[in-house]
Write a protein that holds these residues in place. Sequence first.
Motif, PDB file in Angstrom:
ATOM      1  N   HIS A   1     -30.762  19.753 155.378  1.00  0.00           N
ATOM      2  CA  HIS A   1     -31.268  21.032 155.266  1.00  0.00           C
ATOM      3  C   HIS A   1     -30.173  21.958 155.038  1.00  0.00           C
ATOM      4  O   HIS A   1     -29.058  21.852 155.926  1.00  0.00           O
ATOM      5  CB  HIS A   1     -32.029  21.455 156.675  1.00  0.00           C
ATOM      6  CG  HIS A   1     -33.066  20.622 156.791  1.00  0.00           C
ATOM      7  ND1 HIS A   1     -34.343  20.773 156.463  1.00  0.00           N
ATOM      8  CD2 HIS A   1     -33.144  19.468 157.706  1.00  0.00           C
ATOM      9  CE1 HIS A   1     -35.346  19.782 157.194  1.00  0.00           C
ATOM     10  NE2 HIS A   1     -34.408  18.964 157.717  1.00  0.00           N
ATOM     11  N   LEU A   2     -30.312  22.838 153.942  1.00  0.00           N
ATOM     12  CA  LEU A   2     -29.377  23.803 153.751  1.00  0.00           C
ATOM     13  C   LEU A   2     -30.192  25.241 154.060  1.00  0.00           C
ATOM     14  O   LEU A   2     -31.006  25.648 153.678  1.00  0.00           O
ATOM     15  CB  LEU A   2     -29.058  24.137 152.203  1.00  0.00           C
ATOM     16  CG  LEU A   2     -27.881  24.964 151.772  1.00  0.00           C
ATOM     17  CD1 LEU A   2     -26.798  24.807 152.607  1.00  0.00           C
ATOM     18  CD2 LEU A   2     -27.974  25.271 150.206  1.00  0.00           C
TER      19      LEU A   2
ATOM     20  N   ASP B   1     -28.966  29.351 154.462  1.00  0.00           N
ATOM     21  CA  ASP B   1     -27.997  30.469 153.915  1.00  0.00           C
ATOM     22  C   ASP B   1     -28.293  31.462 155.114  1.00  0.00           C
ATOM     23  O   ASP B   1     -29.359  32.206 155.218  1.00  0.00           O
ATOM     24  CB  ASP B   1     -28.624  31.168 152.611  1.00  0.00           C
ATOM     25  CG  ASP B   1     -27.546  32.089 152.082  1.00  0.00           C
ATOM     26  OD1 ASP B   1     -26.502  32.284 152.681  1.00  0.00           O
ATOM     27  OD2 ASP B   1     -27.624  32.541 151.015  1.00  0.00           O
TER      28      ASP B   1
ATOM     29  N   ILE C   1     -27.877  17.679 149.968  1.00  0.00           N
ATOM     30  CA  ILE C   1     -28.792  18.621 150.389  1.00  0.00           C
ATOM     31  C   ILE C   1     -30.409  18.200 149.616  1.00  0.00           C
ATOM     32  O   ILE C   1     -30.621  17.818 148.486  1.00  0.00           O
ATOM     33  CB  ILE C   1     -28.519  20.131 149.931  1.00  0.00           C
ATOM     34  CG1 ILE C   1     -27.304  20.431 150.321  1.00  0.00           C
ATOM     35  CG2 ILE C   1     -29.786  20.930 150.419  1.00  0.00           C
ATOM     36  CD1 ILE C   1     -27.399  20.321 152.161  1.00  0.00           C
TER      37      ILE C   1
ATOM     38  N   ARG D   1     -33.861  23.254 151.047  1.00  0.00           N
ATOM     39  CA  ARG D   1     -33.216  24.502 151.189  1.00  0.00           C
ATOM     40  C   ARG D   1     -34.102  25.427 151.787  1.00  0.00           C
ATOM     41  O   ARG D   1     -35.334  25.461 151.699  1.00  0.00           O
ATOM     42  CB  ARG D   1     -33.059  25.136 149.721  1.00  0.00           C
ATOM     43  CG  ARG D   1     -31.801  24.434 149.071  1.00  0.00           C
ATOM     44  CD  ARG D   1     -31.721  25.242 147.698  1.00  0.00           C
ATOM     45  NE  ARG D   1     -31.237  26.451 147.960  1.00  0.00           N
ATOM     46  CZ  ARG D   1     -30.008  27.137 147.924  1.00  0.00           C
ATOM     47  NH1 ARG D   1     -28.974  26.336 147.898  1.00  0.00           N
ATOM     48  NH2 ARG D   1     -29.778  28.255 148.297  1.00  0.00           N
TER      49      ARG D   1
ATOM     50  N   ASP E   1     -34.333  29.245 151.776  1.00  0.00           N
ATOM     51  CA  ASP E   1     -33.736  30.495 151.319  1.00  0.00           C
ATOM     52  C   ASP E   1     -34.437  31.505 152.065  1.00  0.00           C
ATOM     53  O   ASP E   1     -33.659  32.623 152.607  1.00  0.00           O
ATOM     54  CB  ASP E   1     -34.105  30.751 150.103  1.00  0.00           C
ATOM     55  CG  ASP E   1     -33.395  29.587 149.010  1.00  0.00           C
ATOM     56  OD1 ASP E   1     -32.153  29.370 149.375  1.00  0.00           O
ATOM     57  OD2 ASP E   1     -33.841  29.376 148.011  1.00  0.00           O
TER      58      ASP E   1
END
Length: 153
Positions: A17-18, A20, A137, A140, A142
Amino acid sequence: MSTAIGNTALAYARVWHLVDARGLVLGRLGTQIAQTLMGKHKPIYDPSSDCGDYVVVINAKHVGVSGRKREQKLYRHHTGFPGGLKEATMEQLQQKNPEKIIEKAVSGMLPKNRLRKVRLGRLLVFPDAEHPYADNILKRYDNMIPLVAQPID
């Protein structure tokens, strides 16, 4: 008689998992990351098994906090020598080592047992947007947590 149905190896597969962290609130971000590291989002979750995923956090130096925590929150550690108590404010730690802030927040939200170090080993925090795991990844996040605090530029 086995009660397992289907391919459980797919359920235990670790996903990357990414996240930010730019402008996200530290506490809310930490709880979401801790749940992903423990595997609570999976239907096979068991507190005694290690079924969590990998989490890559980018832009750690831009994480937000509410109130005056940036100036007032203290991070302490002891060197082990007499009089070796070291203190740093969140502002100082964010300039020196911004990854440590997210790591300590997530560490405090994980259960205090033998799996804690193993789960924290799957947390990879980077101060900027560059990271070497772009090929791994799969998910995401976001807009994982709503923006509440003012972003730091």
